[in-house]
Design an enzyme around this catalytic site. Structure first.
Site, PDB file in Angstrom:
ATOM      1  N   GLY A 107       0.853  -1.185   0.000  1.00 23.08           N
ATOM      2  CA  GLY A 107       0.000   0.000   0.000  1.00 23.08           C
ATOM      3  C   GLY A 107       0.882   1.225   0.000  1.00 23.08           C
ATOM      4  N   GLU A 135       7.934  -3.045   6.559  1.00 24.00           N
ATOM      5  CA  GLU A 135       8.863  -2.320   5.655  1.00 24.00           C
ATOM      6  C   GLU A 135       9.623  -3.275   4.739  1.00 24.00           C
ATOM      7  OE1 GLU A 135       8.688   0.863   5.556  1.00 24.00           O
ATOM      8  OE2 GLU A 135       8.159   1.618   7.528  1.00 24.00           O
TER       9      GLU A 135
END
Ligand SMILES: [Zn+2]
Length: 206
Positions: free
Chosen positions: A9, A84
């Site tokens: 996203g 991440e």
């Protein structure tokens, strides 16, 4: 369920909040999970995985590129969650893929699909190639109500789509943007820069 997931996203899509919610559910069921993140993400201190909404948990493993993730270290784990993941190398993604297979566990990787120049990150690229399941965590464009697909970067208040990833001493900010708003903001900033350049040139000649 030996599935490798890539949940991508834009900035501001609450990926980390989603990750922490999944972690919370597993832990409530008494399951043994591991939270991982790349070692280079120092925004909130090395070991913390923190969402912008304020929730946080400790990372169990900080992934360093030079050190291999050894399959045998993950016996008895029910699930691995990675934050991440765009910053991981292709090699690490391949190791995670293998761990999911050998231990028959789900591995959920959360990350950005592309950088502020609209290019795939190395980790995201390999995840696109290897993941069983690619899911989009949706967010709304900062400038309109369309879905965001781009990460627009501001350096000292000006939109940029080139230059280094980190500019020391500059104020950097990221916004989720749809493609239309992303290109408009970049064009606007380019025109502003040209205009400022012309005004500078004029003031030299007068
Ligand atoms: Zn927009």
């Amino acid at each position: 369920m030996a599935k490798l997931y890539f949940r991508h996203g834009t900035v501001g899509s609450a990926k980390t909040l989603n990750l922490l919610a999944v972690a919370h559910n597993y832990r409530q069921q008494g399951k043994h999970i591991l939270l991982m993140k790349p070692d280079l993400d120092n925004r909130f201190g090395k070991e913390r995985i923190k969402s912008r909404a304020g929730l946080e948990m400790n990372a169990d493993v900080l992934i360093v590129d030079e050190r291999s993730l050894r399959c045998r270290d993950y016996t008895g784990i029910h699930c691995i969650l990675v934050d991440e993941a765009q910053f991981l190398s292709a090699k690490v993604i391949e190791e995670l893929r293998n761990i999911s297979l050998v231990h028959d566990i789900p591995i959920l990787c959360y990350g950005l699909r592309t950088d502020f120049k609209s290019r795939l990150f190395d980790g995201s690229s390999r995840l696109m190639e290897l993941a069983d399941s690619i899911e989009e965590v949706k967010a709304t464009c900062h400038f309109c109500n369309r879905k965001s697909i781009m990460n627009l970067k501001h350096v000292n208040g000006r939109a940029v789509n080139e230059g280094p990833s980190v500019e020391l001493g500059a104020e950097e900010k990221y916004f989720p943007a749809c493609y239309r708003c992303y290109t408009r903001e970049i064009d606007k900033s380019r025109l502003d820069t040209q205009r400022a350049g012309r005004e500078d040139a004029l003031s030299i000649h007068t």
